[in-house]
Write a protein that holds these residues in place. Sequence first.
Motif, PDB file in Angstrom:
ATOM      1  N   VAL A  25     -43.043 -43.903  39.795  1.00 33.00           N
ATOM      2  CA  VAL A  25     -42.474 -45.081  40.460  1.00 33.00           C
ATOM      3  C   VAL A  25     -42.727 -46.329  39.621  1.00 33.00           C
ATOM      4  N   SER A  26     -43.930 -46.432  39.045  1.00 33.49           N
ATOM      5  CA  SER A  26     -44.245 -47.584  38.191  1.00 33.49           C
ATOM      6  C   SER A  26     -43.313 -47.631  36.988  1.00 33.49           C
ATOM      7  N   ARG A  27     -43.124 -46.487  36.352  1.00 30.43           N
ATOM      8  CA  ARG A  27     -42.252 -46.420  35.176  1.00 30.43           C
ATOM      9  C   ARG A  27     -40.816 -46.759  35.553  1.00 30.43           C
ATOM     10  N   CYS A  28     -40.366 -46.272  36.686  1.00 27.42           N
ATOM     11  CA  CYS A  28     -38.988 -46.518  37.121  1.00 27.42           C
ATOM     12  C   CYS A  28     -38.763 -48.000  37.395  1.00 27.42           C
ATOM     13  N   LEU A  29     -39.650 -48.622  38.156  1.00 26.13           N
ATOM     14  CA  LEU A  29     -39.500 -50.041  38.478  1.00 26.13           C
ATOM     15  C   LEU A  29     -39.543 -50.899  37.218  1.00 26.13           C
ATOM     16  N   ALA A  30     -40.440 -50.554  36.281  1.00 29.09           N
ATOM     17  CA  ALA A  30     -40.555 -51.326  35.045  1.00 29.09           C
ATOM     18  C   ALA A  30     -39.306 -51.169  34.182  1.00 29.09           C
ATOM     19  N   ALA A  31     -38.808 -49.940  34.074  1.00 37.04           N
ATOM     20  CA  ALA A  31     -37.614 -49.690  33.267  1.00 37.04           C
ATOM     21  C   ALA A  31     -36.386 -50.371  33.863  1.00 37.04           C
ATOM     22  N   ALA A  32     -36.418 -50.617  35.178  1.00 33.17           N
ATOM     23  CA  ALA A  32     -35.307 -51.288  35.852  1.00 33.17           C
ATOM     24  C   ALA A  32     -35.363 -52.803  35.689  1.00 33.17           C
ATOM     25  N   GLY A  33     -36.393 -53.296  34.976  1.00 30.16           N
ATOM     26  CA  GLY A  33     -36.470 -54.717  34.676  1.00 30.16           C
ATOM     27  C   GLY A  33     -37.477 -55.499  35.490  1.00 30.16           C
ATOM     28  N   ASN A  34     -38.268 -54.815  36.318  1.00 34.88           N
ATOM     29  CA  ASN A  34     -39.291 -55.486  37.109  1.00 34.88           C
ATOM     30  C   ASN A  34     -40.621 -55.479  36.366  1.00 34.88           C
ATOM     31  N   LEU A  92     -44.687 -53.154  31.921  1.00 39.40           N
ATOM     32  CA  LEU A  92     -45.680 -52.427  32.699  1.00 39.40           C
ATOM     33  C   LEU A  92     -47.081 -52.730  32.168  1.00 39.40           C
ATOM     34  N   TYR A  93     -47.966 -53.173  33.086  1.00 35.06           N
ATOM     35  CA  TYR A  93     -49.326 -53.574  32.732  1.00 35.06           C
ATOM     36  C   TYR A  93     -50.322 -52.769  33.563  1.00 35.06           C
ATOM     37  N   LEU A  94     -51.553 -52.713  33.072  1.00 30.14           N
ATOM     38  CA  LEU A  94     -52.582 -51.875  33.694  1.00 30.14           C
ATOM     39  C   LEU A  94     -53.890 -52.628  33.836  1.00 30.14           C
ATOM     40  N   LEU A 237     -39.901 -38.669  29.065  1.00 28.82           N
ATOM     41  CA  LEU A 237     -39.084 -39.551  29.878  1.00 28.82           C
ATOM     42  C   LEU A 237     -38.224 -38.724  30.829  1.00 28.82           C
ATOM     43  N   LEU A 238     -37.811 -39.324  31.918  1.00 27.01           N
ATOM     44  CA  LEU A 238     -36.986 -38.646  32.920  1.00 27.01           C
ATOM     45  C   LEU A 238     -35.607 -39.273  32.958  1.00 27.01           C
ATOM     46  N   PRO A 274     -32.192 -47.352  35.531  1.00 24.15           N
ATOM     47  CA  PRO A 274     -32.226 -47.219  34.079  1.00 24.15           C
ATOM     48  C   PRO A 274     -31.666 -45.883  33.629  1.00 24.15           C
ATOM     49  N   GLU A 275     -31.244 -45.805  32.379  1.00 22.61           N
ATOM     50  CA  GLU A 275     -30.737 -44.547  31.831  1.00 22.61           C
ATOM     51  C   GLU A 275     -31.844 -43.492  31.841  1.00 22.61           C
TER      52      GLU A 275
END
Length: 277
Positions: A25-34, A92-94, A237-238, A274-275
């Motif tokens: 979910v983190s990766r998806c939201l970040a890749a979507a520009g958030n 994406l930050y940690l 990647l998915l 995202p793609e």
Amino acid sequence: MKKPTVISFTSNKGGVGKSRLSILVSRCLAAAGNKVLVLDLDSSTHSLTNYFLVQNEDALTKARKSHNTAMAVFDEQNNLVDYSLPTEYENLYLIPFSRNLASLRTMEYTRLQKIISNTEKNIFDHIVIDCAPGYDNIKINAIRAADYNITPCLQDNDSFDSAYDLLGHLVAEIEDKIPTWFITINGYNKRWEEAESGKQKEYITRYEETFKGHVTPRSCWLPWTADINVINDRKKLLSSESCNPNTVKNPSLYSAICNLSECFLDENTELNRPEFF
């Protein structure tokens, strides 16, 4: 500045896919520009730290000494921006896990909520919190701070009983957060969706009847697939279409993660899918 949307992945039971779901979910939201901040509070495995922490001397030194969860929540006047580290994923930050977090198990229940409310210098759209199994002050802090509390469940008695136990804690201690709490199913087999009997039918019925109004839509349920292990264990990647060698093509898994991620956006806002992520 706008307060970030806080998503807590929480379960009293380990092994239900909580950390893997947090990662995707983190990766998806970040890749979507958030802009996404991941906060690792999982003392059992600290999977998100192991996954996202850049393995260089500077990042490792900061994680051990100054940029970690124990330092971040030590004082309610802190700002999480000051304790975050960039990852290899754009946006994406940690904040890595620290074993010193154990010394803060007696902190007041609302400290993390107060820290997140310190909006000065805030740059994040979302904060994703991965909690440890069990129930303590640290988890209570995460639940109180979250706009959405998500409990992944498998189709077995242990997952069901664990979810019921967590609901009991909410009813007794954090009743105002019950409206933010939802169960989502991991390991859903769409081929058996219309089956009139069987294990999946039995457990889905139990979840939907017992936790009525607190189960995510079926479009958000992660399918039964080994690809999720490949994606997370090998950092693949998915995608729903791409045939890139570093990308796993799984339309059902891609769609489920995107659908769940879209639930955490503002009302009537669609996810910029995202793609790949």
